[in-house]
Design an enzyme around this catalytic site. Structure first.
Site, mmCIF file in Angstrom:
data_model
loop_
_atom_site.group_PDB
_atom_site.id
_atom_site.type_symbol
_atom_site.label_atom_id
_atom_site.label_comp_id
_atom_site.label_asym_id
_atom_site.label_seq_id
_atom_site.Cartn_x
_atom_site.Cartn_y
_atom_site.Cartn_z
ATOM 1 N N LYS A 1 12.775 5.216 13.029
ATOM 2 C CA LYS A 1 11.580 5.172 13.865
ATOM 3 C C LYS A 1 11.983 4.882 15.310
ATOM 4 O O LYS A 1 12.849 4.052 15.567
ATOM 5 C CB LYS A 1 10.619 4.084 13.386
ATOM 6 C CG LYS A 1 9.680 4.530 12.276
ATOM 7 C CD LYS A 1 8.628 3.473 12.012
ATOM 8 C CE LYS A 1 7.657 3.948 10.937
ATOM 9 N NZ LYS A 1 6.614 2.927 10.658
ATOM 10 N N GLU B 1 -4.278 -0.834 -1.905
ATOM 11 C CA GLU B 1 -5.536 -1.568 -1.773
ATOM 12 C C GLU B 1 -6.142 -1.935 -3.122
ATOM 13 O O GLU B 1 -6.698 -3.029 -3.288
ATOM 14 C CB GLU B 1 -6.538 -0.744 -0.956
ATOM 15 C CG GLU B 1 -6.142 -0.538 0.492
ATOM 16 C CD GLU B 1 -5.256 0.685 0.715
ATOM 17 O OE1 GLU B 1 -4.926 0.978 1.884
ATOM 18 O OE2 GLU B 1 -4.889 1.341 -0.285
ATOM 19 N N ARG C 1 -11.060 2.261 -0.522
ATOM 20 C CA ARG C 1 -10.117 2.735 -1.528
ATOM 21 C C ARG C 1 -10.052 1.805 -2.735
ATOM 22 O O ARG C 1 -9.421 2.133 -3.733
ATOM 23 C CB ARG C 1 -8.723 2.879 -0.899
ATOM 24 C CG ARG C 1 -8.713 3.658 0.398
ATOM 25 C CD ARG C 1 -7.312 3.934 0.893
ATOM 26 N NE ARG C 1 -6.779 5.140 0.276
ATOM 27 C CZ ARG C 1 -5.554 5.591 0.475
ATOM 28 N NH1 ARG C 1 -4.721 4.928 1.262
ATOM 29 N NH2 ARG C 1 -5.135 6.685 -0.101
#
Length: 624
Positions: A284, A370, A398
């Site tokens: 990243k 979740e 979710r």
């Protein structure tokens, strides 16, 4: 931002994937360098997601170079990393408008481009959708290929494994690219390993592998021995056993910043049959040192000076609501070891960094999961602990089944700290917190609170945490608090509102942090103003008193009007046979696109002037 051909001569030759594929392979490294620099120049001037895109420049170039997009269909998971994809697919000159009102969508968006196969925003959906697309492609019979790019964080979610398990069962021709940027490229991801990946993806190995399986298929003992031998040998050089067990042919890991090597491997893999997984190691922030060193801070950035490498500080001296929550969490944990705080991979966004450092034994980041987060909290509550689930409104969607079945039906004292309720701004449709009041309000046993400022937020967090009769939710917005004085923590009486202004004829019932706007409208209209505090249970006694003493009621909330807090007021009045005019103000019945919070509120008539205007227009229509 005008595109400067002299600064980006190679990128100028690749405005579309068709142009990209006409370039000689030797130019690809230079193209990647220019694309990375253009991304840096663009995002630093406009703001947006940053570190993820820097990390997958070479992968994006290689994919579009090898695959015949948009005929071959390329799916991006989440889409934080899709800025290079947008730049290469005809949107280069508009990239500076990304995340702005009327500009490019922050994520891949089907309405925006034929190259955006899947509209995304939430993670871990690409393999499931790609599987459906691959099945359809096989029936079409035109040799159309399907590729899904998914990150190492997104692949931890259950939905990704459900999709891979199904793919292993029905064996479609599909490539899953695992973009692994959690760790820097280690020594084994060098020339030897890249050479191995190219061999493993080549026709010779594929033919020998499949031919050997056919020969040995009638000899179970030998087949099992060969399978174990293959797994042992492969396990020594590549970590692919898990994916092999799910039915994927695993290739990698390979250097995700070697664009020419990636192109060779992808070209080999394009013609392989069945489910394929290419494990790509990337970094990243690649190519921009500050982002490499701190990819979390540079994940999504405001406008900044790339020469300094410093991000501007929050100009407001006031804390965000997320920080208010984090401070309360630390205060409470210091007094109560029974507190257990849970987040689904949103430690920074939810204001939990300090808490995670100071109370590591009471902090759980369950990754992008979740559903698991909510049921895990249920288990902690059953065991006698006091769980707090810190979760964004859009992500709580979710885990709806788990909220009902695993928490509410068992009436467990789990508190949901719901961040990003209401308009969130630049992330657009997928991230607006538009529905939580609607979908929580219909669940039995649930107490729902909507603070109007930071002091109210703290008092409600305290109230919900100490409410042990069942589940509770405190819902607060993205952004800064308003600067009120913080009072000592004390429990609020459940279901009781507070009257803030006495007026004539009209009563404005406020739910949440639009209170300043509602107050301004109330003053201009000489209306009564009530901060309702609780969506469930409602202050029925006060509402009936207001209905008896006023000619009209107006509800104000930053939630969908359909099924929201205003609907709860309507239902109560109807059930009590109260004949009074009611105007519900809130979010309309469509998905709200990106724009700043101020722009969207003004457009929807939820700023002070808009609330006053909507009420005045409604009253005038009633007179006519």
């Amino acid at each position: 931002m005008n595109f400067d051909i002299t600064r980006y001569p190679t990128l100028a030759l690749a405005e579309t994937p068709q142009e990209l594929r006409s370039l000689p392979k030797e130019l690809l490294p230079k193209l990647c360098d220019e694309l990375r620099q253009y991304l840096l120049d663009s995002v630093s001037r406009s703001s947006g997601h940053f570190a993820s895109g820097l990390g997958c420049v070479e992968l994006t170039v290689a994919l579009h170079y090898v695959y015949n997009t948009p005929f071959d269909q390329l799916l991006w998971d989440v889409g934080h990393q899709a800025y290079p994809h947008k730049i290469l697919t005809g949107r280069r000159d508009r990239i500076a408008s990304i995340r702005q009102k009327g500009g490019l969508h922050p994520f891949p968006w089907r309405e925006e481009s034929e190259y955006d196969v899947l509209s995304v925003g939430h993670s871990s959906t690409s393999i499931s959708a790609g599987l459906g697309i691959a099945v359809a492609a096989a029936r079409e019979g035109k040799n159309r290929r399907t590729v899904c790019v998914i990150g190492d964080g997104a692949i931890t979610a259950g939905m990704a494994f459900e999709a891979m398990n199904h793919a292993g069962d029905i064996t479609p021709d599909i490539l899953v690219v695992l973009n692994d940027n959690e760790m820097s490229i280690s020594e084994n991801v060098g020339a030897l390993n890249n050479h191995l990946a190219q061999l493993l993806s080549g026709k010779l190995y594929s033919t020998l592998r499949e031919g050997g399986k056919k020969v040995l298929s009638g000899l179970p003992p030998i087949k099992e021995l060969m399978k174990r031998t293959e797994e042992h040998l492969k396990g020594m050089v590549v970590p692919g056993t898990l994916f092999e067990e799910l039915g994927f042919n695993y290739i990698g890991p390979v250097d995700g910043h070697d664009v020419q090597g990636l192109a060779v491997t992808l070209k080999n893999m394009r013609d392989l049959k069945g489910p394929q997984l290419l494990h790509v190691m990337t970094k990243k922030g690649r190519g921009y040192a500050p982002a490499e060193q701190d990819p979390i801070s540079f994940h999504a950035v405001p406008k900044f000076d790339p020469a300094s490498g410093c991000l501007p500080k929050n100009r407001s001296a006031l804390p965000t609501y997320s920080e208010i929550f984090g401070q309360w969490l630390c205060e409470t944990a210091a007094q109560d070891r029974q507190l257990m705080a849970i987040t689904p991979a949103m430690r920074e966004g939810s204001g939990m960094v300090q808490f995670s450092r100071d109370f590591p034994q009471q902090y759980f980041d369950v990754a992008i999961a979740e559903q698991h987060a909510v049921t895990f909290a249920a288990g902690l509550a059953i065991a006698g602990y006091k769980p707090v689930v810190a979760i964004y409104s859009t992500f709580l969607q979710r885990a709806y089944d788990q909220v009902i079945h695993d928490v509410a039906i068992q009436n467990l004292p789990v508190m949901f700290a719901i961040d990003r309720g209401g308009i969130v701004g630049a992330d657009g449709q997928t991230h607006q917190g538009a529905f939580d009041l609607s979908f929580l309000r219909c669940i039995p046993n649930m107490v729902i609170m909507t603070p109007s400022d930071e002091n109210e937020c703290r008092q409600m967090l305290y109230t919900g945490y100490h409410y042990q009769a069942g589940p509770s939710a405190v819902r607060y917005p993205r952004g800064n608090a308003i600067g009120v004085t913080l009072q000592p923590l004390a429990p609020l009486p459940i279901g009781k509102a507070r009257r803030l202004r006495e007026g004539n004829n009209i009563a404005i019932l406020n739910f949440g942090t639009l209170l300043p706007q509602a107050a301004a409208a109330a003053a201009a209209l000489d209306a009564t103003l009530v901060d309702m505090r609780f969506v469930k249970p409602l202050d029925q006694q006060l509402l009936l008193e207001l209905a008896a003493s006023h000619t009209a009621l107006v509800t104000v909330e930053e939630n969908a009007i359909m099924g929201g807090a205003g609907s709860a007021v309507n239902e109560l009045l109807i059930s009590k046979r109260q004949h009074i005019a009611v105007l519900n103000l809130g979010l309309p019945d469509y998905f709200i696109p990106q724009g700043s919070q101020e722009e969207i509120r003004a457009e929807l008539g939820l700023d002070a002037a808009g609330i006053q205007r909507q009420i005045s227009t409604w009253l005038a229509e009633a007179v006519v």
